[in-house]
Design a protein around this motif. Structure first.
Motif, short mmCIF file in Angstrom:
data_model
loop_
_atom_site.label_atom_id
_atom_site.label_comp_id
_atom_site.label_asym_id
_atom_site.label_seq_id
_atom_site.Cartn_x
_atom_site.Cartn_y
_atom_site.Cartn_z
N ARG A 114 0.86 -1.19 0.00
CA ARG A 114 0.00 0.00 0.00
C ARG A 114 0.89 1.24 0.00
N VAL A 115 0.57 2.17 -0.88
CA VAL A 115 1.31 3.44 -0.93
C VAL A 115 0.42 4.52 -0.32
N ASP A 116 0.94 5.20 0.69
CA ASP A 116 0.18 6.26 1.36
C ASP A 116 0.56 7.65 0.84
N THR A 117 1.85 7.84 0.55
CA THR A 117 2.34 9.18 0.19
C THR A 117 3.29 9.09 -0.99
N ILE A 118 3.08 9.98 -1.96
CA ILE A 118 3.99 10.13 -3.09
C ILE A 118 4.40 11.59 -3.14
N ARG A 119 5.70 11.85 -2.91
CA ARG A 119 6.23 13.20 -3.00
C ARG A 119 7.17 13.26 -4.20
N LEU A 120 6.84 14.08 -5.16
CA LEU A 120 7.61 14.22 -6.38
C LEU A 120 8.26 15.60 -6.41
N GLY A 121 9.52 15.64 -6.83
CA GLY A 121 10.21 16.91 -6.99
C GLY A 121 10.99 16.90 -8.28
N ALA A 122 11.13 18.06 -8.90
CA ALA A 122 11.92 18.19 -10.11
C ALA A 122 12.87 19.37 -9.94
N VAL A 123 14.10 19.19 -10.43
CA VAL A 123 15.11 20.24 -10.38
C VAL A 123 15.61 20.48 -11.79
N LEU A 124 15.52 21.73 -12.24
CA LEU A 124 16.04 22.12 -13.55
C LEU A 124 17.19 23.09 -13.37
N GLY A 125 18.19 23.01 -14.25
CA GLY A 125 19.25 24.00 -14.26
C GLY A 125 18.76 25.27 -14.95
N GLU A 126 19.25 26.42 -14.51
CA GLU A 126 18.77 27.68 -15.07
C GLU A 126 19.13 27.84 -16.54
N GLN A 127 20.15 27.11 -17.00
CA GLN A 127 20.54 27.18 -18.40
C GLN A 127 19.90 26.08 -19.24
N ASP A 128 18.94 25.37 -18.65
CA ASP A 128 18.25 24.30 -19.39
C ASP A 128 17.29 24.97 -20.37
N ALA A 129 17.86 25.50 -21.42
CA ALA A 129 17.14 26.42 -22.30
C ALA A 129 16.05 25.72 -23.09
N THR A 130 15.03 26.49 -23.41
CA THR A 130 13.96 26.03 -24.29
C THR A 130 13.55 27.22 -25.15
N GLY A 131 12.58 27.03 -26.02
CA GLY A 131 12.18 28.11 -26.91
C GLY A 131 11.27 29.11 -26.22
N PRO A 132 10.92 30.19 -26.92
CA PRO A 132 10.05 31.22 -26.33
C PRO A 132 8.71 30.67 -25.84
N ALA A 133 8.12 29.75 -26.59
CA ALA A 133 6.84 29.17 -26.17
C ALA A 133 7.01 28.34 -24.90
N GLY A 134 8.15 27.64 -24.80
CA GLY A 134 8.41 26.86 -23.60
C GLY A 134 8.61 27.74 -22.38
N PHE A 135 9.32 28.85 -22.56
CA PHE A 135 9.48 29.79 -21.45
C PHE A 135 8.13 30.34 -21.02
N ASP A 136 7.28 30.66 -21.99
CA ASP A 136 5.94 31.18 -21.67
C ASP A 136 5.15 30.16 -20.86
N ASP A 137 5.22 28.89 -21.27
CA ASP A 137 4.49 27.84 -20.56
C ASP A 137 4.98 27.70 -19.13
N LEU A 138 6.31 27.65 -18.94
CA LEU A 138 6.86 27.47 -17.60
C LEU A 138 6.54 28.66 -16.72
N GLU A 139 6.64 29.87 -17.27
CA GLU A 139 6.33 31.06 -16.47
C GLU A 139 4.86 31.07 -16.07
N ARG A 140 3.99 30.70 -17.00
CA ARG A 140 2.57 30.69 -16.70
C ARG A 140 2.24 29.69 -15.61
N GLN A 141 2.87 28.53 -15.66
CA GLN A 141 2.55 27.47 -14.71
C GLN A 141 3.23 27.64 -13.36
N THR A 142 4.28 28.48 -13.29
CA THR A 142 5.00 28.63 -12.02
C THR A 142 4.85 30.02 -11.40
N GLN A 143 4.52 31.02 -12.20
CA GLN A 143 4.50 32.39 -11.68
C GLN A 143 3.11 33.02 -11.65
#
Length: 303
Positions: A114-143
């Protein structure tokens, strides 16, 4: 075909791969600006706020994958599927790195009764570059989101305000400030495992904070609490890592999904339906490709 708003960049990417064509995508056109070019699948790497690409895929009766819309944004895609459920398979692919979180987690769950708790974490480097649309998506979802979903004590709640703040202990022991996020892994894993507590937090590592000088590296931290097969308390913690950042694993997940949807893996093509990636990707095959692509899984001491 590799489509983009900047057709020159799309053509450069296509030329570097070979056997590919860079094209300009027009989301305002019924044919996406592709004319009569034959298309066998559509994969969208940014949030298409028009759902034009999904409607195009349904008209062509070809598989569709999106990997960016957040939980609160899937309504238009789900509605489009519900109105034409037999047109094409539709994959809601916004699992973190398209299967790199859910599939390993479900493998680790096998050690639990039986699983009671699932804690997930993600770590990205600040230079893990993506395109303008990707930056927009990440900013929208985090800020810009005032609240995100999590599961606590069996109840779906909205994390907001100070409850969005968290800390993540990275692979090298560094403690980083993090913020709550709600990719599809949260609802998918809560439903699949019946865990009462499921949450996801994201941290962005500044270059100066990385002791190994690898600003592009991506980490996924998976901590599970519950009862083992013998009925005893069990806590496990693992890291899923790629030294070159998020994009190799994101691309791997999409490529394997296209193979599975079209039957390029030697099995019958996927029938129309509404899917999460982990429902389509067989764990053994995914993990073998994951390791071949440079990904690593490490067992850690529970935090």
């Amino acid at each position: 075909m590799i489509g983009g708003r900047n057709v020159e960049k799309a053509r450069e990417a296509a030329a570097s791969i070979g056997n590919a064509e860079g094209v300009k995508i027009d989301l305002g056109a019924a044919d996406l600006g592709l004319g009569k070019r034959p298309v066998s699948a559509v994969a969208i790497y940014f949030t298409d706020t028009t759902t034009a690409a999904l409607r195009f895929a349904q008209r062509q009766r070809v598989p569709y994958i999106s990997i960016s819309p957040a939980l609160h944004e899937v309504g238009p895609e789900v509605a489009a599927y519900m109105h034409q459920p037999t047109a094409a398979p539709v994959v809601l692919g916004t699992e973190w790195l398209v299967g790199a979180t859910t599939i390993p987690t479900l493998e680790f769950v096998r050690s639990f009764q039986r699983v009671d708790t699932i804690r997930l974490g993600a770590v990205l480097g600040e230079q893990d570059a993506t395109g303008p649309a990707g930056f927009d998506d990440l900013e929208r979802q985090t800020q810009t989101l005032p609240a995100i979903q999590a599961r606590r004590d069996g109840i779906w709640i909205w994390r907001q305000g100070d409850d969005l703040k968290a800390e993540l202990q990275t692979l090298d022991g560094t403690m980083l400030p993090a913020k709550g996020l709600s990719p599809h892994d949260v609802v998918a894993l809560a439903t699949e495992t019946s865990a009462s507590n499921v949450e996801f937090n994201l941290a962005v590592r500044q270059d100066a904070d990385h002791s190994h000088g690898e600003p592009m590296s991506a980490e996924i931290l998976i901590e599970l609490h519950g009862i083992d097969i013998a009925g005893q308390p069990l806590r496990t913690r693992h890291a899923v890592v790629h030294p070159d950042g998020q994009m190799p694993l994101t691309g791997l997940g999409v490529a394997l999904l296209i193979e599975r949807l079209l039957g390029f893996d030697g099995k019958p093509a996927t029938p129309p339906g509404l899917y999460f990636p982990y429902q389509l990707l067989e764990p053994e095959g995914y993990l073998a490709s994951f390791k071949q692509a440079g990904g690593k899984i490490m067992a850690l001491e529970p935090s």
